[in-house]
Design a protein around this motif. Structure first.
Motif, short mmCIF file in Angstrom:
data_model
loop_
_atom_site.label_atom_id
_atom_site.label_comp_id
_atom_site.label_asym_id
_atom_site.label_seq_id
_atom_site.Cartn_x
_atom_site.Cartn_y
_atom_site.Cartn_z
N HIS A 1 0.85 -1.19 0.00
CA HIS A 1 0.00 0.00 0.00
C HIS A 1 0.89 1.24 0.00
O HIS A 1 1.72 1.42 0.89
CB HIS A 1 -0.92 -0.01 1.22
CG HIS A 1 -1.89 1.13 1.27
ND1 HIS A 1 -3.04 1.16 0.52
CD2 HIS A 1 -1.87 2.29 1.97
CE1 HIS A 1 -3.71 2.29 0.76
NE2 HIS A 1 -3.01 3.00 1.63
N ASP B 1 1.12 5.34 -0.16
CA ASP B 1 0.35 6.55 0.14
C ASP B 1 0.99 7.79 -0.46
O ASP B 1 2.09 8.18 -0.07
CB ASP B 1 0.28 6.73 1.66
CG ASP B 1 -0.62 5.71 2.31
OD1 ASP B 1 -1.82 5.68 1.95
OD2 ASP B 1 -0.14 4.94 3.15
N HIS C 1 -2.58 4.75 -3.22
CA HIS C 1 -3.65 5.55 -2.61
C HIS C 1 -3.31 7.02 -2.82
O HIS C 1 -2.41 7.55 -2.18
CB HIS C 1 -3.71 5.18 -1.11
CG HIS C 1 -4.71 5.95 -0.32
ND1 HIS C 1 -4.73 5.95 1.06
CD2 HIS C 1 -5.74 6.75 -0.71
CE1 HIS C 1 -5.72 6.71 1.49
NE2 HIS C 1 -6.35 7.21 0.45
N MET D 1 -3.89 10.62 -2.25
CA MET D 1 -4.53 11.66 -1.42
C MET D 1 -4.14 13.00 -2.02
O MET D 1 -3.40 13.78 -1.43
CB MET D 1 -4.07 11.52 0.03
CG MET D 1 -4.72 10.33 0.73
SD MET D 1 -3.85 9.84 2.21
CE MET D 1 -2.62 8.75 1.50
N ASP E 1 -8.39 1.61 6.09
CA ASP E 1 -7.11 2.33 6.13
C ASP E 1 -7.04 3.27 7.33
O ASP E 1 -7.73 4.28 7.37
CB ASP E 1 -6.95 3.13 4.83
CG ASP E 1 -5.53 3.65 4.66
OD1 ASP E 1 -4.67 3.34 5.50
OD2 ASP E 1 -5.31 4.37 3.67
ZN ZN Z 1 -3.50 4.81 2.63
#
Ligand code: ZN
Ligand code: DX5
Length: 216
Positions: A32, A34, A65, A67, A174
């Motif tokens: 994962h 970020d 992911h 953001m 998450d």
């Molecule tokens: Zn995340």
């Protein structure tokens, strides 16, 4: 058995190769990754050059992911950097359906992430187009925060929506996932557990991943 997705945000960046080797030797299912832009979230993490290196170390599924605002500007670059799934935030996308189409047209799977205050009902008209829903169980931007308990209700509700429609969508959780709350999270209906600090700050990360994986 849940899928386990350690978040490399909590990894030791001075020993990234070792951290990736550890995950490769473990029962982790996904990496994962970020990405934060300092605009959608009040923090900046890492970006394309780092992800490009990380994805080269593994054959495991790389879950990116985003953001960030305007994710459509970077979707193709993250695909080239080795992303297998890209998750964008519903709150960051005016044209969410178009963004999902773009991700899928590049051959990746697509996810939508929801902040803690965003209701799962808002997914009703996009659920059949996506592969993953990432429910944020903390406010995005930082690792090491406490799990927001209300997330359990959101998981149950979303799982019901998915099952009623017979969709293959995975629910990913998450933020603040620990060995203490993971059982409850999986039993509420989650398919994928993301874990940063719980894995990387553990005395024995490989054993910790095995324990998360063994949850029924
Ligand atoms: Zn995340
Ligand atoms: C937070 C990130 C998470 C974070 C989770 O914005 O999306 O993936 O790394 O970290 P932990 O598991 O430590 O809460």
């Amino acid at each position: 058995m849940p899928l386990i997705a350690p978040s490399l945000l909590a990894a030791n960046f001075l020993h990234l190769q070792d951290e990736c080797n550890m995950l490769n030797a473990s029962q982790a299912d996904w990496f994962h990754l970020d990405v934060m832009d300092g605009r959608f979230v009040p923090n900046i993490s890492f970006g394309l050059p780092v992800i490009e290196q990380i994805t080269k170390t593994t054959t495991k599924f790389c879950d990116v992911h985003l953001m960030i605002l305007e994710p459509e500007k970077y979707t193709e670059a993250f695909c080239i950097a080795g992303a297998n799934n890209i998750t964008v935030h519903l709150e960051a996308c005016t044209h969410l359906h178009r963004n999902i189409q773009q991700i899928k047209s590049l051959g990746m799977t697509a996810g939508v992430a929801l902040n803690p205050h965003t209701g799962v009902g808002l997914l009703a008209d996009i659920l059949h187009d996506i592969d993953v829903v990432c429910l944020m169980s903390v406010n995005p931007g930082f690792g090491g925060q406490q799990f927001i308990l209300h997330t359990l209700e959101k998981i149950r509700l979303l799982r019901k929506m998915i099952d009623e429609k017979g969709l293959p969508v995975k629910i990913e959780i998450d933020g603040g996932v620990t060995l203490d709350n993971a059982y409850e999270i999986v039993n509420a209906g989650a398919h994928v557990l993301i874990a940063g600090n719980t894995v990387f700050k553990a005395k024995d990360p490989i054993e910790t991943i095995a324990k998360l994986k063994a949850i029924k």
